[in-house]
Design an enzyme around this catalytic site. Sequence first.
Site, PDB file in Angstrom:
ATOM      1  N   ASP A   1     -97.477  -9.202 -45.884  1.00  0.00           N
ATOM      2  CA  ASP A   1     -98.563  -9.614 -46.776  1.00  0.00           C
ATOM      3  C   ASP A   1     -98.980 -11.061 -46.497  1.00  0.00           C
ATOM      4  O   ASP A   1     -98.263 -11.829 -45.838  1.00  0.00           O
ATOM      5  CB  ASP A   1     -98.126  -9.463 -48.232  1.00  0.00           C
TER       6      ASP A   1
ATOM      7  N   ASP B   1    -106.149  -3.282 -52.296  1.00  0.00           N
ATOM      8  CA  ASP B   1    -105.180  -3.090 -53.369  1.00  0.00           C
ATOM      9  C   ASP B   1    -105.666  -2.069 -54.387  1.00  0.00           C
ATOM     10  O   ASP B   1    -104.912  -1.684 -55.283  1.00  0.00           O
ATOM     11  CB  ASP B   1    -104.913  -4.422 -54.086  1.00  0.00           C
TER      12      ASP B   1
END
Length: 747
Positions: free
Chosen positions: A459, A525
């Site tokens: 990430d 997301d």
Amino acid sequence: MPDTTARIHTLRAAGTALIVELTEPVPRVLHWGADPGELPPDALAALALTGEPAVLNNSIDLPRRFTVWPTEADGWSGTPAHEGHLAGTFAAPRLTLTGSRHRPRTAGGGELTLQLTDAGAGLDATLTYRLEPSGVLGVRTTLTRRADADPAPYDVVRVTTLLPLPRRAAEILDFTGKWSRERSPQRRPLGFGSHVREVRRGKPGLDSPYQVTVGVPGFGFRGGEVWAVHVAWSGDQRYLVEQVPEGAGVHAAVLGGGDLLRAGEIRLAPGQSYTAPVCHFAWSDQGLDGLADRFHTFLRARPGHPRRPRPVTLNSWEAVYFDHDLDRLLRLADKAAEVGVERFVLDDGWFRGRRSDDAGLGDWSVDPAVWPGGLTPLVDHVRSLGMEFGLWVEPEMVSLDSDLAREHPEWILGPARGLGPSARHQHVLDLSDTRVWHHLLDALDALVEKYGIACLKWDHNRELHESVRGPADRPAGHAQVPALYRLMDALRERHPALEIESCAAGGGRVDLGILERADRVWASDCNDPVERQAVQRWTGQLLPPELVGTHVGPGTSHTTARVGSDTLRLVTALFGHAGIEQDLTRCSAGELARLAAWTALHRELRPLLHGGRTVRADLADEATLLHGVVAHDGSAAFYCWARLATSPEGQYGRVRLPGLAPEATYQVRVRTELGLPSFHQVSGPAWLSAALGGGRLTLPGSVLTVAGLPMPNLNPGQALLLELRRPENEQGPDRAATPIRPAAAGP
């Protein structure tokens, strides 16, 4: 054999061509676009003759040619190919050709390398055009200070790779976005002046231009001539479409891009080099699907492209968030195996001090307070169930509330006078510092080695601001990117089977630079299927489905709070590298059964979904979507027919199914394993009943592709899955199935 004597060089592949003439002092681009075929000498001479523009009123006294390295020395008043200076001098680049090499390939395409020099600045430039068999043209530029040059550093301000566009290319499509709504398309007409998109986020960003396309007005998925560029770089970027009144030689405008450099970021001492990111260009006369097909073919041909079936994945984030309780996670793993998951990924919250998002980043060791036995009990259990184990990391970031930040505050990027505001409670580590780089490599290597990790979800949540280092505040943002690439490459060299997923607050780092060392991207997301239909549709403009994570979330979306139907959630997540993002321990027996049917259907469709050609229909109503994947030989296809909102019309009418062979016949079947959608009608079109319930309706390809099917009317938030296959007696040995890459045994 390399051809170094010809005056005009042609690169040709898959119906597209680049033609360059070795004019003096700088070669010029005669043509980029449709392949004119193998041109004999007289035709090449004609192309060169017609490549000479008029000399205009109130203009320079020579024809303005569009060269491979356009600058003011050519009379080019647009954005130059490069800008820089030698301590304030030699700020007007003037390059000359010193050599060339042309290496065609028998399979199509090839490479053309041009050597140029700027004697005053002591600067050599190497410009390499590489045309792939897919028709994607990669252009790489390297600037090198000669060893005997003036010892003062040469400051590179900007390098821009440019190719010409014809007058008919008059409409621009690029993208913007935000968190949970990445790659939102926007269109505008091409006018005079510069259409510039700059990225100043330290990564391509959630509002990334992604791929800039210019085409004939009204181009769509299935039609229209289009030209496009993608900058393969995981940092700050710059895209450009530009039209000046005098044109670009005989061309009308230019398209290009490069990385965006901050002042003082690239300073070349004698003997040093700077290589700009590769810009990938493509042309198609078959609309956006034609462009996508070129890029998908290009990516699938890479040696490092994933070869084995993409494992169905469960990611733990929306199931447990930071609540890492071993018993709960063991139960989650049991349910995952029960529904057919093949890879279990433990997300954020496993490392020291990480009970929320405001602490712990940088301390990459398992938290003994939560995991007294380490991760081994969970890892062993996951493997005993036949699944691979993956882990979430965010190596480039650090929390100020961490042992690493307390011990090494000098490792954090930021001004010497004090750090700026945090973002998501975190700051950025200076990867270009060799101490930081080795620390991260050792920490990640130890984790992968100890736990036999199959996949890292890598990430990169915050954006980079004030990316400077040292007492003099030297710019460091650009150096982060090659350091990141080296870190990933070194880790993969130690662990060749390791896979990496690029995640950056969702889809904030989706580019072909990161994908040279990552195996998939997290597109967003947001798992809300209404939003995901659009995100996945446009992510597919560059990437094939097997590189894009597509997960089923719970009925109520984590990011939008919208309640989604089972069919839309499940069908949407089929078209990618499929996975699950929800707490299965709270699912009913019926919900688990549907998920098991979904994973089974995905495994059945996976060879086609991850090896076929992506197609998207052009529909007037934006509330409805038709997209799918078709075998390269036209032998099979799967389509999603989705309705996202209501529309004024009651009867949608006939819709052409894209990508099929009109001369063939097809058996049409509605796949019902995931349940039927909710219909907004008393009864469906006549063909629908015949195609339901396992029945197969046989229809000619000409009806499907020329006339079209009257599609059923769905309620909002619903989707229907259609399967089409040619009858076995129509499939010879060379038409039995879509050509896909060889697959090793599954996990």
